[in-house]
Design a protein around this motif. Structure first.
Motif, PDB file in Angstrom:
ATOM      1  N   LEU A 186      16.345  94.440  44.068  1.00  0.00           N
ATOM      2  CA  LEU A 186      16.146  93.187  43.327  1.00  0.00           C
ATOM      3  C   LEU A 186      14.831  92.529  43.719  1.00  0.00           C
ATOM      4  O   LEU A 186      14.102  92.016  42.868  1.00  0.00           O
ATOM      5  CB  LEU A 186      17.318  92.240  43.579  1.00  0.00           C
ATOM      6  N   THR A 187      14.506  92.553  45.016  1.00  0.00           N
ATOM      7  CA  THR A 187      13.242  91.971  45.480  1.00  0.00           C
ATOM      8  C   THR A 187      12.056  92.653  44.799  1.00  0.00           C
ATOM      9  O   THR A 187      11.151  91.981  44.274  1.00  0.00           O
ATOM     10  CB  THR A 187      13.113  92.120  47.003  1.00  0.00           C
ATOM     11  N   GLY A 188      12.054  93.976  44.819  1.00  0.00           N
ATOM     12  CA  GLY A 188      10.963  94.706  44.186  1.00  0.00           C
ATOM     13  C   GLY A 188      10.887  94.432  42.701  1.00  0.00           C
ATOM     14  O   GLY A 188       9.793  94.265  42.135  1.00  0.00           O
ATOM     15  N   ALA A 201       3.864  99.272  48.442  1.00  0.00           N
ATOM     16  CA  ALA A 201       4.934  99.850  49.258  1.00  0.00           C
ATOM     17  C   ALA A 201       5.667  98.775  50.047  1.00  0.00           C
ATOM     18  O   ALA A 201       6.893  98.841  50.202  1.00  0.00           O
ATOM     19  CB  ALA A 201       4.360 100.907  50.196  1.00  0.00           C
ATOM     20  N   GLY A 202       4.925  97.809  50.557  1.00  0.00           N
ATOM     21  CA  GLY A 202       5.545  96.758  51.345  1.00  0.00           C
ATOM     22  C   GLY A 202       6.252  95.714  50.509  1.00  0.00           C
ATOM     23  O   GLY A 202       6.954  94.857  51.044  1.00  0.00           O
ATOM     24  N   VAL A 203       6.083  95.795  49.185  1.00  0.00           N
ATOM     25  CA  VAL A 203       6.679  94.811  48.285  1.00  0.00           C
ATOM     26  C   VAL A 203       7.913  95.375  47.597  1.00  0.00           C
ATOM     27  O   VAL A 203       8.984  94.776  47.619  1.00  0.00           O
ATOM     28  CB  VAL A 203       5.649  94.342  47.222  1.00  0.00           C
ATOM     29  N   SER A 204       7.780  96.553  46.984  1.00  0.00           N
ATOM     30  CA  SER A 204       8.883  97.090  46.189  1.00  0.00           C
ATOM     31  C   SER A 204       9.814  97.981  46.991  1.00  0.00           C
ATOM     32  O   SER A 204      11.019  98.035  46.714  1.00  0.00           O
ATOM     33  CB  SER A 204       8.325  97.890  45.005  1.00  0.00           C
ATOM     34  N   VAL A 224       4.250 107.833  46.694  1.00  0.00           N
ATOM     35  CA  VAL A 224       5.319 108.241  47.616  1.00  0.00           C
ATOM     36  C   VAL A 224       5.311 107.413  48.893  1.00  0.00           C
ATOM     37  O   VAL A 224       6.330 107.361  49.599  1.00  0.00           O
ATOM     38  CB  VAL A 224       5.236 109.737  47.979  1.00  0.00           C
ATOM     39  N   VAL A 225       4.193 106.766  49.217  1.00  0.00           N
ATOM     40  CA  VAL A 225       4.174 105.928  50.421  1.00  0.00           C
ATOM     41  C   VAL A 225       5.105 104.732  50.262  1.00  0.00           C
ATOM     42  O   VAL A 225       5.426 104.056  51.244  1.00  0.00           O
ATOM     43  CB  VAL A 225       2.746 105.445  50.767  1.00  0.00           C
ATOM     44  N   GLY A 226       5.575 104.495  49.024  1.00  0.00           N
ATOM     45  CA  GLY A 226       6.475 103.370  48.782  1.00  0.00           C
ATOM     46  C   GLY A 226       7.761 103.439  49.573  1.00  0.00           C
ATOM     47  O   GLY A 226       8.359 102.400  49.884  1.00  0.00           O
ATOM     48  N   ILE A 227       8.228 104.651  49.913  1.00  0.00           N
ATOM     49  CA  ILE A 227       9.469 104.769  50.694  1.00  0.00           C
ATOM     50  C   ILE A 227       9.192 105.056  52.168  1.00  0.00           C
ATOM     51  O   ILE A 227      10.136 105.185  52.948  1.00  0.00           O
ATOM     52  CB  ILE A 227      10.386 105.866  50.127  1.00  0.00           C
ATOM     53  N   ASN A 231      -4.793  85.037  45.752  1.00  0.00           N
ATOM     54  CA  ASN A 231      -3.781  85.210  44.711  1.00  0.00           C
ATOM     55  C   ASN A 231      -2.668  86.160  45.133  1.00  0.00           C
ATOM     56  O   ASN A 231      -1.535  86.053  44.652  1.00  0.00           O
ATOM     57  CB  ASN A 231      -4.443  85.742  43.430  1.00  0.00           C
ATOM     58  N   ALA A 232      -2.996  87.104  46.026  1.00  0.00           N
ATOM     59  CA  ALA A 232      -2.008  88.112  46.432  1.00  0.00           C
ATOM     60  C   ALA A 232      -1.331  87.790  47.757  1.00  0.00           C
ATOM     61  O   ALA A 232      -0.415  88.525  48.165  1.00  0.00           O
ATOM     62  CB  ALA A 232      -2.677  89.483  46.518  1.00  0.00           C
ATOM     63  N   ILE A 233      -1.749  86.723  48.433  1.00  0.00           N
ATOM     64  CA  ILE A 233      -1.304  86.469  49.800  1.00  0.00           C
ATOM     65  C   ILE A 233       0.212  86.321  49.907  1.00  0.00           C
ATOM     66  O   ILE A 233       0.830  86.785  50.874  1.00  0.00           O
ATOM     67  CB  ILE A 233      -2.006  85.212  50.381  1.00  0.00           C
ATOM     68  N   TRP A 234       0.855  85.728  48.890  1.00  0.00           N
ATOM     69  CA  TRP A 234       2.301  85.523  48.971  1.00  0.00           C
ATOM     70  C   TRP A 234       3.058  86.844  48.933  1.00  0.00           C
ATOM     71  O   TRP A 234       4.113  86.976  49.553  1.00  0.00           O
ATOM     72  CB  TRP A 234       2.766  84.615  47.829  1.00  0.00           C
ATOM     73  N   ALA A 235       2.502  87.801  48.222  1.00  0.00           N
ATOM     74  CA  ALA A 235       3.129  89.127  48.197  1.00  0.00           C
ATOM     75  C   ALA A 235       2.893  89.873  49.506  1.00  0.00           C
ATOM     76  O   ALA A 235       3.779  90.571  50.011  1.00  0.00           O
ATOM     77  CB  ALA A 235       2.580  89.943  47.029  1.00  0.00           C
TER      78      ALA A 235
END
Length: 423
Positions: free
Chosen positions: A62-64, A103-106, A143-146, A213-217
């Motif tokens: 859900l976060t991603g 990767a660190g977000v989704s 693939v680095v996403g996992i 603009n991206a700092i919150w993510a």
């Protein structure tokens, strides 16, 4: 009968039956023929899904989803663009760096491939990159996403191998970055050889604006790892907090999440969770049958009895997982290989945490290789080409990834150094 079950499993996959149904149907056949009460099927199907640790999976999904629907991908793409677009093959480099940021977000390779590829693949094609190369970069780098935390796949491994989720997250940091950097340098190398264009260097003010603009993510994965590692919250609690954070960022800070996008995020989370947990449940039945017949023990004794040197046997395990990753999806592979290979790895003196990351990185390469690579299918769909056309460009990335996997395998410090600092 156990070998007939395994043969039926592969036959069903060969005829196109989805992996979860193939595992469930073959295991059910064995149970019915052997006269095992069918109540065991229901018990095994639901037992593992009741784990509190697995509750983190829907929250991470859900976060991603909230982050992607809230336009986070575009902000990270813009930041990556200001950082590396001046390099040879600038847009290709942007694709790799964006995947590392996403990767660190989704926490999902499939989500990264879809969100990043939908933006960058058409633009790369417009700038003169071949369709196959554009798809190959997107499929491989995602693939680095996992591997880079947080990752729902890491939670599954930690649960199966009885490891700490916090340690798993920390152990994945360096390997994930190494794979991403290796793909980045390979992209630069190929771009120089093919003459792909560089983009104009971004100004400092452009970088500051995109970073702001991206700092919150970018804060999210740092906060998540901090609260889990230092015991502020469990992985499940942290995942729930992350979902709330993503919701607030999308609705209050960026104001990009409206009612329609929130509903779409919830639907995506329901579908994603259902798919993962159905695979987990059917894999549990299949694995239960294997363990009840002592198949993992028998295979382990057989491999250990080959008389191969320890380093050679470890290499054999990696090769087997590389090949299996090409034909079987990642989560079912975890249920198959963890009971078989973890005792062997421990006998050979490998740290369980180290081997878990080796297994994750090795099987992750199968996500972008034919015939079942999920990120490859997404990428070729976005690039509007056939899978056969990508082979010449995707296999070099596979070889580069395999070299990094071998480095991670034979240099334990790459995995264990970060956890040793904090734990």
């Amino acid at each position: 009968m156990i070998w007939i079950m395994i043969l039926l499993f592969f036959l069903l996959m060969f005829f196109g039956v989805p992996i979860a149904f193939a595992m469930g149907a073959s295991a059910l056949m064995y149970i019915m023929v052997e006269g095992i009460p069918l109540s065991m099927v229901a018990q095994q199907f639901f037992s593992n899904s009741q784990s509190f640790a697995f509750l983190a999976i829907p929250f991470f999904i859900l976060t991603g989803s909230l982050m992607v629907h809230g336009g986070i991908a575009q902000r990270i793409i813009k930041l990556a663009d200001t950082m590396v677009r001046q390099l040879p093959g600038g847009l290709g480099c942007v694709s790799v760096v964006t995947s590392m940021g996403m990767a660190g977000v989704s926490g999902s390779s499939v989500a990264d491939a879809a969100s990043v590829g939908s933006v960058l693949i058409p633009e790369m094609k417009r700038k003169g990159y071949s369709s196959s190369f554009s798809a190959a970069i997107n499929a491989s780098s995602s693939v680095v996403g996992i591997i880079i935390p947080p990752s729902s796949t890491m939670i599954i491994i930690a649960w199966l191998a009885n490891l700490s989720v916090a340690q798993m997250f920390l152990a994945g940091v360096i390997p994930g970055i190494l794979i991403g950097v290796a793909f980045l340098f390979f992209t630069i190398f190929i771009s120089i050889r093919r003459g792909y264009p560089r983009e104009q260097r971004a100004t400092f003010s452009e970088f500051v604006t995109s970073f702001r603009n991206a700092i919150w993510a970018l804060i999210l994965p740092i906060v998540l790892i901090y609260v889990i590692v230092f015991g502020v919250a469990t992985a499940t609690e942290a995942a729930a907090l992350a979902a709330v954070y993503a919701f607030l960022v999308g609705t209050v800070v960026y104001r990009t999440l409206n009612f329609k996008k929130i509903v779409a995020s919830l639907v995506d989370a329901v579908y994603g969770t259902a798919i993962v947990m159905f695979i987990v449940s059917t894999s549990t039945i299949f694995t239960w049958v294997l363990i009840s017949e002592s198949i993992p023990k028998m295979l382990g004794e057989m491999l250990l009895g080959l008389g191969i040197a320890d380093w050679g046997l470890i290499l054999l395990l990696v090769v087997i997982m590389l090949l299996a990753g090409m034909v079987i999806e990642l989560v079912p592979n975890l249920f198959i290989f963890i009971p078989i290979f973890f005792p062997i790895a421990q006998t050979l003196g490998m740290d369980p945490l180290h081997f878990s990351i080796v297994m994750l990185c090795t099987l992750a390469l199968g996500l972008f290789t034919p015939p079942v690579g999920s990120t490859l299918y997404i990428s070729i769909h976005l690039a509007k080409i056939d899978m056969e056309d990508t082979i010449k460009d995707i296999m070099p990335f596979f070889l580069v990834g395999a070299v990094v996997v071998l480095l991670i395998t034979y240099i334990p410090a790459l995995t264990l150094w970060v956890p040793s600092i904090f734990m």
